[in-house]
Write a protein that holds these residues in place. Structure first.
Motif, PDB file in Angstrom:
ATOM      1  N   GLU A 126      -3.018  11.365  -1.475  1.00 41.92           N
ATOM      2  CA  GLU A 126      -3.011  10.465  -0.246  1.00 41.92           C
ATOM      3  C   GLU A 126      -4.378  10.102   0.028  1.00 41.92           C
ATOM      4  OE1 GLU A 126       0.699  12.602   2.604  1.00 41.92           O
ATOM      5  OE2 GLU A 126      -1.402  13.272   2.833  1.00 41.92           O
ATOM      6  N   SER A 127      -4.332   8.895   0.841  1.00 45.61           N
ATOM      7  CA  SER A 127      -5.619   8.415   1.081  1.00 45.61           C
ATOM      8  C   SER A 127      -5.510   7.781   2.588  1.00 45.61           C
ATOM      9  CB  SER A 127      -6.061   7.202   0.239  1.00 45.61           C
ATOM     10  OG  SER A 127      -5.076   6.147   0.369  1.00 45.61           O
ATOM     11  N   VAL A 128      -6.905   7.452   2.915  1.00 47.39           N
ATOM     12  CA  VAL A 128      -6.744   6.939   4.353  1.00 47.39           C
ATOM     13  C   VAL A 128      -5.725   5.811   4.515  1.00 47.39           C
ATOM     14  CG1 VAL A 128      -8.190   5.487   6.199  1.00 47.39           C
ATOM     15  CG2 VAL A 128      -9.196   7.557   4.790  1.00 47.39           C
ATOM     16  N   SER A 129      -5.874   4.976   3.465  1.00 51.80           N
ATOM     17  CA  SER A 129      -4.709   4.001   3.531  1.00 51.80           C
ATOM     18  C   SER A 129      -3.285   4.259   3.485  1.00 51.80           C
ATOM     19  CB  SER A 129      -4.967   2.939   2.259  1.00 51.80           C
ATOM     20  OG  SER A 129      -6.061   2.340   2.100  1.00 51.80           O
ATOM     21  N   SER A 130      -2.981   5.158   2.840  1.00 53.28           N
ATOM     22  CA  SER A 130      -1.509   5.948   2.820  1.00 53.28           C
ATOM     23  C   SER A 130      -1.326   6.565   4.073  1.00 53.28           C
ATOM     24  CB  SER A 130      -1.354   6.650   1.617  1.00 53.28           C
ATOM     25  OG  SER A 130      -1.891   7.618   1.788  1.00 53.28           O
ATOM     26  N   LEU A 131      -2.137   7.006   4.819  1.00 56.42           N
ATOM     27  CA  LEU A 131      -2.101   7.939   5.849  1.00 56.42           C
ATOM     28  C   LEU A 131      -1.936   7.041   7.172  1.00 56.42           C
ATOM     29  CD1 LEU A 131      -4.208  10.812   5.519  1.00 56.42           C
ATOM     30  CD2 LEU A 131      -1.852  10.978   5.585  1.00 56.42           C
ATOM     31  N   ILE A 132      -2.562   5.847   7.098  1.00 53.27           N
ATOM     32  CA  ILE A 132      -2.444   4.739   8.222  1.00 53.27           C
ATOM     33  C   ILE A 132      -1.292   3.948   8.300  1.00 53.27           C
ATOM     34  CG2 ILE A 132      -4.922   5.355   8.674  1.00 53.27           C
ATOM     35  CD1 ILE A 132      -5.624   2.292   7.729  1.00 53.27           C
ATOM     36  N   ALA A 133      -0.544   3.850   7.179  1.00 51.87           N
ATOM     37  CA  ALA A 133       0.293   2.921   6.670  1.00 51.87           C
ATOM     38  C   ALA A 133       1.507   2.696   7.962  1.00 51.87           C
ATOM     39  CB  ALA A 133       0.833   3.102   5.376  1.00 51.87           C
ATOM     40  N   ASN A 134       1.900   3.774   8.376  1.00 52.10           N
ATOM     41  CA  ASN A 134       3.175   4.001   9.359  1.00 52.10           C
ATOM     42  C   ASN A 134       2.623   4.685  10.545  1.00 52.10           C
ATOM     43  OD1 ASN A 134       5.052   2.680   7.573  1.00 52.10           O
ATOM     44  ND2 ASN A 134       4.649   4.311   6.083  1.00 52.10           N
ATOM     45  N   PRO A 135       2.066   4.068  11.314  1.00 47.24           N
ATOM     46  CA  PRO A 135       1.399   4.696  12.759  1.00 47.24           C
ATOM     47  C   PRO A 135       2.632   4.960  13.531  1.00 47.24           C
ATOM     48  CG  PRO A 135       0.960   2.332  12.987  1.00 47.24           C
ATOM     49  CD  PRO A 135       1.362   2.590  11.640  1.00 47.24           C
TER      50      PRO A 135
END
Length: 256
Positions: A126-135
């Motif tokens: 996981e990355s920041v990008s993947s973690l914020i993909a579905n708020p």
């Protein structure tokens, strides 16, 4: 009772007390005294000043990492160099994106515990990008401007409300005007082996955070099996409430 018997009894009592104290000393492992603080995106390490001062007063050796926030690999390298400079066990602390950095760097043998301050706590891959993909529905949208030359910034006019709502106006303005460009490559950097899987972890949830939704913070903390503390505060809780942050770091330092 004769003098010799009195002396023998006194000696016996002294030896017994010494043995008790020695046993107590052996059972009480010394607290970790080295703390390494890692900042997140859009800011530098100066925001840790209040936490730094409180920990120093309590006898901790504190190092603040000035990550370039250009890529996860670069930031982990900076953090590992700071860890290597410590003379003993370390409590590694990350705020926001710094949570990704400490998740990757925290597997270092010197690290005793990892502390997340309103931070991302990614799993493997996981990355920041993947973690914020579905708020979560209804979550606040951070005022991130379109990238310029591969770097991101927050809208200065909206910085205080989104990032530092409980920080005094003058400090929040300084933080907005002194932003560090955050590399898009840092957001896409994925964690290979998260430290929270092999080290004790602690998580401070900021209940008024408008950058990382509090429900997401709880979810990541629970997944990591972290000891969770929640406090009213903005994303910049490390600036506005240094005492709360210092307390959870001390809790990690003294954990068995």
């Amino acid at each position: 009772m004769t003098k010799s018997l009195i002396a023998a009894a006194a000696l016996s009592a002294t030896l017994a007390l010494s043995a008790t104290l020695a046993g107590t000393s052996a059972e009480a492992a010394p607290a970790v005294k080295n703390v390494v603080l890692v900042h997140g995106g859009f800011v530098d390490g100066s925001g840790w000043q209040g936490v730094y001062a409180l920990l120093r007063k309590k006898g901790y050796s504190v190092t603040i990492v000035q990550n370039p926030t250009t890529s996860l690999a670069d930031d982990v390298a900076f953090t590992k160099r700071a860890i290597a400079q410590q003379d003993g066990p370390v409590v590694l602390v990350g705020h926001s994106y710094g949570g990704v950095v400490v998740s990757e760097a925290g597997t270092d043998p010197k690290v005793k515990a990892v502390v997340y301050i309103a931070a991302f706590a990614p799993d493997q891959g996981e990355s920041v990008s993947s973690l914020i993909a579905n708020p979560p529905p209804g979550a606040a949208v951070p005022p991130i401007l379109p990238p310029v030359d591969g770097y991101l910034a927050l809208d200065k006019a909206k910085f205080a409300a989104a990032f530092a709502a409980d920080v005094d106006a003058e400090t929040a303005a300084l933080m907005a005007d002194s932003q560090v460009p955050w590399g898009v490559a840092a957001l896409t950097g994925a964690v290979s082996n998260p430290a929270w899987k092999v080290k004790p972890s602690f998580y401070l949830v900021a209940s008024d955070d408008r950058m990382i939704p509090p429900p997401a913070q709880h979810q990541m903390a629970k997944r990591a099996g972290s000891t969770i503390v929640e406090s009213k505060g903005s994303h910049a809780i490390y600036v506005s409430k240094p005492g709360v942050v210092a307390d959870i770091i001390e809790q990690a330092a003294n954990a068995k």
